[in-house]
Design a protein around this motif. Structure first.
Motif, mmCIF file in Angstrom:
data_model
loop_
_atom_site.group_PDB
_atom_site.id
_atom_site.type_symbol
_atom_site.label_atom_id
_atom_site.label_comp_id
_atom_site.label_asym_id
_atom_site.label_seq_id
_atom_site.Cartn_x
_atom_site.Cartn_y
_atom_site.Cartn_z
ATOM 1 N N PRO A 283 0.850 -1.146 -0.147
ATOM 2 C CA PRO A 283 0.023 -0.085 0.091
ATOM 3 C C PRO A 283 0.962 1.387 -0.006
ATOM 4 C CG PRO A 283 -0.010 -1.172 2.199
ATOM 5 C CD PRO A 283 0.520 -1.984 1.373
ATOM 6 N N GLN A 284 1.777 1.403 0.812
ATOM 7 C CA GLN A 284 2.645 2.626 0.779
ATOM 8 C C GLN A 284 4.315 2.143 0.714
ATOM 9 O OE1 GLN A 284 1.224 6.001 2.830
ATOM 10 N NE2 GLN A 284 0.282 4.801 4.445
ATOM 11 N N VAL A 285 4.707 2.741 -0.423
ATOM 12 C CA VAL A 285 6.123 2.533 -0.504
ATOM 13 C C VAL A 285 6.926 4.088 -0.930
ATOM 14 C CG1 VAL A 285 8.035 1.103 -1.781
ATOM 15 C CG2 VAL A 285 5.786 0.265 -1.415
ATOM 16 N N ARG A 286 7.807 4.316 -0.662
ATOM 17 C CA ARG A 286 8.568 5.461 -0.894
ATOM 18 C C ARG A 286 9.896 5.368 -1.549
ATOM 19 N NH1 ARG A 286 4.296 6.268 0.748
ATOM 20 N NH2 ARG A 286 3.147 7.942 1.848
ATOM 21 N N SER A 287 10.225 5.920 -2.644
ATOM 22 C CA SER A 287 11.662 5.858 -3.139
ATOM 23 C C SER A 287 12.558 6.792 -2.367
ATOM 24 C CB SER A 287 11.699 6.622 -4.714
ATOM 25 O OG SER A 287 11.209 8.021 -4.583
ATOM 26 N N LEU A 499 3.194 -6.966 5.992
ATOM 27 C CA LEU A 499 3.609 -5.526 6.295
ATOM 28 C C LEU A 499 2.002 -4.894 6.869
ATOM 29 C CD1 LEU A 499 5.523 -3.229 6.442
ATOM 30 C CD2 LEU A 499 4.651 -2.522 4.010
ATOM 31 N N ASP A 500 2.126 -4.201 8.049
ATOM 32 C CA ASP A 500 0.771 -3.363 8.238
ATOM 33 C C ASP A 500 0.481 -2.321 7.207
ATOM 34 O OD1 ASP A 500 -1.050 -1.860 9.501
ATOM 35 O OD2 ASP A 500 -0.408 -2.163 11.440
ATOM 36 N N ALA A 501 -0.783 -2.144 6.802
ATOM 37 C CA ALA A 501 -1.076 -1.232 5.835
ATOM 38 C C ALA A 501 -0.776 0.323 6.264
ATOM 39 C CB ALA A 501 -2.581 -1.486 5.278
ATOM 40 N N SER A 502 -0.718 0.446 7.363
ATOM 41 C CA SER A 502 -0.361 1.738 7.968
ATOM 42 C C SER A 502 1.170 2.187 7.973
ATOM 43 C CB SER A 502 -1.028 2.024 9.426
ATOM 44 O OG SER A 502 -0.026 1.246 10.270
ATOM 45 N N ALA A 503 2.081 1.017 7.836
ATOM 46 C CA ALA A 503 3.292 1.334 7.510
ATOM 47 C C ALA A 503 3.736 1.774 6.328
ATOM 48 C CB ALA A 503 4.079 0.073 8.045
ATOM 49 N N ILE A 504 4.880 2.549 6.257
ATOM 50 C CA ILE A 504 5.592 3.009 4.910
ATOM 51 C C ILE A 504 6.588 2.087 4.852
ATOM 52 C CG2 ILE A 504 6.601 4.702 3.734
ATOM 53 C CD1 ILE A 504 4.802 6.697 5.116
ATOM 54 N N ILE A 540 13.010 6.298 7.551
ATOM 55 C CA ILE A 540 13.491 6.012 6.212
ATOM 56 C C ILE A 540 13.881 7.197 5.649
ATOM 57 C CG2 ILE A 540 12.252 6.077 3.876
ATOM 58 C CD1 ILE A 540 10.106 4.482 4.966
ATOM 59 N N TYR A 541 15.224 7.173 5.131
ATOM 60 C CA TYR A 541 16.222 8.292 4.639
ATOM 61 C C TYR A 541 16.035 8.558 3.442
ATOM 62 C CZ TYR A 541 18.210 7.054 9.202
ATOM 63 O OH TYR A 541 18.119 6.445 10.364
ATOM 64 N N LEU A 542 15.794 9.961 3.106
ATOM 65 C CA LEU A 542 15.454 10.565 1.977
ATOM 66 C C LEU A 542 16.590 11.586 1.473
ATOM 67 C CD1 LEU A 542 11.730 11.540 2.979
ATOM 68 C CD2 LEU A 542 12.644 9.315 1.707
ATOM 69 N N ARG A 543 16.892 11.643 0.356
ATOM 70 C CA ARG A 543 17.737 12.726 -0.200
ATOM 71 C C ARG A 543 17.607 13.248 -1.725
ATOM 72 N NH1 ARG A 543 24.162 12.837 -2.021
ATOM 73 N NH2 ARG A 543 24.231 14.836 -2.389
ATOM 74 N N GLU A 544 17.383 14.271 -2.083
ATOM 75 C CA GLU A 544 17.561 14.716 -3.623
ATOM 76 C C GLU A 544 18.352 16.072 -3.582
ATOM 77 O OE1 GLU A 544 16.936 14.493 -7.189
ATOM 78 O OE2 GLU A 544 15.885 12.974 -5.695
ATOM 79 N N PHE A 545 19.431 15.741 -4.009
ATOM 80 C CA PHE A 545 20.607 16.821 -4.027
ATOM 81 C C PHE A 545 20.945 17.177 -2.903
ATOM 82 C CE2 PHE A 545 18.392 17.270 -8.468
ATOM 83 C CZ PHE A 545 19.189 16.389 -9.087
ATOM 84 N N ASP A 552 9.797 9.352 9.953
ATOM 85 C CA ASP A 552 9.881 9.107 11.264
ATOM 86 C C ASP A 552 8.539 8.190 11.492
ATOM 87 O OD1 ASP A 552 9.818 8.580 13.779
ATOM 88 O OD2 ASP A 552 10.569 10.675 14.475
ATOM 89 N N GLN A 553 8.426 6.981 11.407
ATOM 90 C CA GLN A 553 7.469 6.056 12.005
ATOM 91 C C GLN A 553 7.475 5.390 13.110
ATOM 92 O OE1 GLN A 553 6.244 3.780 8.552
ATOM 93 N NE2 GLN A 553 8.541 2.923 8.130
ATOM 94 N N ARG A 554 8.229 6.024 13.905
ATOM 95 C CA ARG A 554 8.480 5.151 15.396
ATOM 96 C C ARG A 554 7.036 5.168 15.943
ATOM 97 N NH1 ARG A 554 13.450 8.615 17.721
ATOM 98 N NH2 ARG A 554 12.096 10.168 16.641
#
Length: 616
Positions: A283-287, A499-504, A540-545, A552-554
């Motif tokens: 349900p929820q995935v992030r690049s 995976l719980d649907a509420s998790a990313i 989940i760590y993110l970077r764009e330039f 943060d999903q603690r």
């Protein structure tokens, strides 16, 4: 007698040249991934170009006795130089906005060869840009011709000094030009983000991945750990070897796919498959970022951007060690575009559409043709990887999939409209669905899908006017990061995703999840989790330039996204909703302890992932 003293005319001409260059430099250094020192470095290179044109003028005045002819030839040389410089500046700024990096010479050459197909894609006749370019050159020639008629300091110098002195000056300018060119050819300017140097020497000090640099020195430390993991990794002896079909769709958003519940039926084929048998849609995935190079490396190496190295253990390497044959069919140019093909390592066959000099390279019909040319499956375990471009704004579109109207490309800023962009994008998703249907039908006919895992995902998301932004590589807003992950089992009973649907989930989880489905252990250095285990990342760590942040999903009830624009220093904080884009910035309501924790973690990430260290 001249109206302007010779020295003043020379300095005025150079100042005008540099002033024009400064306009470009201001736009260039405003990009978040560019170091400010690149401005000074580029002005030095522009001065070298001016010096080279001056040398050409001096030689022409010296060897052409007819003054009118010499003036005409000098005017043509200067006008051509100015037009080329301006065209290059436009290409650089366009590249920064379209894919987040300075255009390389290889990429310019590749697209030049495909000019007819590119013109057709944008709905223009090829002669139109050619006539426009010719008109610009004629206008530039007229301006330069008139200015040289008013005062040509080079011609005046040739008449004002003895011939031997003039020859000596010409030799001195030639020596200075040669010395400057020699320095430029070392590629040192790339160390300082000088654009022309990056065009010709894009990877001199580091592996540049669309603005994400991998420094050689830090990479050696990380790769030492990778080598230890390689030595310790033991292939699983299980004889059950499912085939793997990995389909990566460039710029594909799940919230615009019917199979994910989108209000429009943009994926009739995948939706029909989901009704007939289990299709597990995460349900929820992030690049990890909003650009292809970074996203692809995270996907296949299970690494966040600050963990990138030059020789990571990849999904391809693991499968190779388990006896898989690897065949890649890429519907785009991964050879010249930041050397993306380098990350795939040793494979049994590799094809990308840069090898098609006539057809437009971002056309998924080329992928289908290549798939049709594959041999029948011979029984050996195989990984087939496909990269599709139909959803990408630069992907070739077919009229028969133009379901939603009116629609218009949002590549050109002046023509952008959120409503038109949505229709244009959704038509691309509809075309992706049809391409996937044809592709899987071909593979089924060739015997590849008898006992197979099909994984469909994206490299990054796409902005369609939200917050006034379009395309990708534009910071870390949620629409640029959302990607799908569909798992389809062919010829076997698929496992359950816990995976719980509420998790990313993160893009780094894709490769571990695929390996778990294939019954293959993952390397110790991977950062992702197999989603079958039900584990969630605290961060989940993110970077764009220069934009760096985290999710943060603690606290499962409160999922927060925090990122900092490294150029402006502005903090962005948003609360992520289930199945929706994030809410507006909410910094005022954040507890100080939580905010300070995010800031501390951001500083740690910035120390690892901002500017690529320069060679001394």
């Amino acid at each position: 007698m001249p109206r302007v003293p010779l020295t003043r005319a020379l300095l005025s001409e150079l100042a005008l040249w540099l002033f024009a260059a400064a306009i470009f430099v201001i736009a260039y250094v405003s990009e978040p991934q560019v170091a400010a020192i690149g401005a000074a470095a580029h002005l030095a290179v522009v001065s070298l170009v001016w010096l080279g044109l001056t040398l050409v003028r001096m030689v022409l005045v010296m060897i052409v006795s007819d003054r009118s002819l010499a003036r005409a030839m000098c005017a043509l040389a200067v006008a051509a130089g100015v037009v080329i410089v301006v065209a290059y500046d436009i290409l650089v700024i366009a590249g920064m906005h379209l894919w987040g990096g300075v255009v390389s010479w290889e990429l310019m050459r590749a697209y030049a060869l495909q000019a007819p197909a590119l013109a057709q894609m944008f709905g223009v006749q090829l002669y139109a840009p050619a006539l426009a370019a010719g008109g610009v050159l004629v206008a530039a020639y007229a301006v330069v011709w008139r200015s040289l008629g008013r005062f040509d300091w080079v011609a005046h110098l040739a008449r004002a000094v003895p011939s031997r002195t003039y020859v000596g000056i010409v030799i001195a300018v030639a020596v200075a030009s040669t010395a400057g060119l020699t320095v430029f050819r070392t590629g040192r300017g790339a160390d300082f983000d000088e654009p022309l140097s990056l065009t010709f020497y894009p990877g001199r000090t580091s592996w540049h991945l669309q603005g994400h640099g991998i420094d050689h020195r830090r990479a050696r430390q990380l790769d030492a750990r990778e080598d230890e993991a390689r030595a310790a990794y033991k292939p699983d002896a299980s004889p059950d070897r499912k085939n793997l079909v990995l389909i990566v769709v460039d710029a594909l958003r799940p919230d615009h796919m019917g199979v994910y519940g989108y209000e429009r039926d943009t994926t009739p084929y995948l939706s029909a498959v989901a009704r007939s048998r289990p299709v597990r849609a995460v349900p929820q995935v992030r690049s990890t970022c909003g650009s292809s190079a970074c996203g692809m490396l995270s996907l296949i190496s299970s690494k966040f951007a600050h963990q990138f190295s030059e020789r990571p253990i990849t999904l391809h390497e693991v499968l190779k060690r388990h006896g898989y044959r690897l065949h890649l069919v890429i519907g785009s140019d991964h050879t010249n575009f930041y050397g993306l093909n380098r990350m795939y390592g040793a494979v049994d066959s590799y094809y990308d559409t840069s090898r098609e000099p006539v057809a437009y390279m971002n056309d998924d019909r080329l992928v289908l043709a290549r798939a049709a040319a594959l041999p029948r499956w011979d029984g050996a375990p195989v990984m087939l990887q496909f990269h599709l471009m139909s959803a990408h704004p630069l992907g070739a579109r077919q009229d028969r999939y133009a379901t939603y109207a009116p629609a218009a490309s949002y590549v050109v800023p002046g023509a952008r409209s959120a409503a038109l962009a949505r229709n244009y994008y959704d038509n691309g998703v509809r075309q992706v669905d049809a391409v996937i249907e044809s592709l899987l039908a071909t593979l089924r006919a060739k015997g590849y899908l008898g006992h197979t895992l099909i994984a469909i995902t994206g490299d990054h998301g796409e902005a369609l006017g939200e917050r006034g932004r379009y395309m990708h590589a534009r910071g870390l807003d949620d629409e640029a990061l959302r990607i799908p992950l569909l798992l389809i089992g062919e010829g076997y009973e698929p496992g359950r995703l816990a995976l719980d649907a509420s998790a990313i989930a993160s893009q780094v989880d894709v490769a571990p999840t695929v390996l778990r489905e294939l019954g293959i252990p993952q390397p110790a250095t991977w950062s992702g989790y197999a989603l079958q285990d039900g584990r969630r990342h605290d961060f989940i760590y993110l970077r764009e330039f220069d934009a760096i942040g985290l999710i943060d999903q603690r606290d499962p009830r409160n999922l927060w996204q925090y990122w900092v624009d490294g150029k402006s220093g502005r903090e962005h904080i948003a609360k992520l909703g289930r199945g929706t884009l994030e809410s507006e910035d909410a910094i005022d309501g954040i507890p100080a302890v939580l905010l300070n924790d995010w800031r501390r973690r951001h500083l740690q990430l910035a120390a690892l992932a901002t500017t690529v260290p320069r060679e001394p």
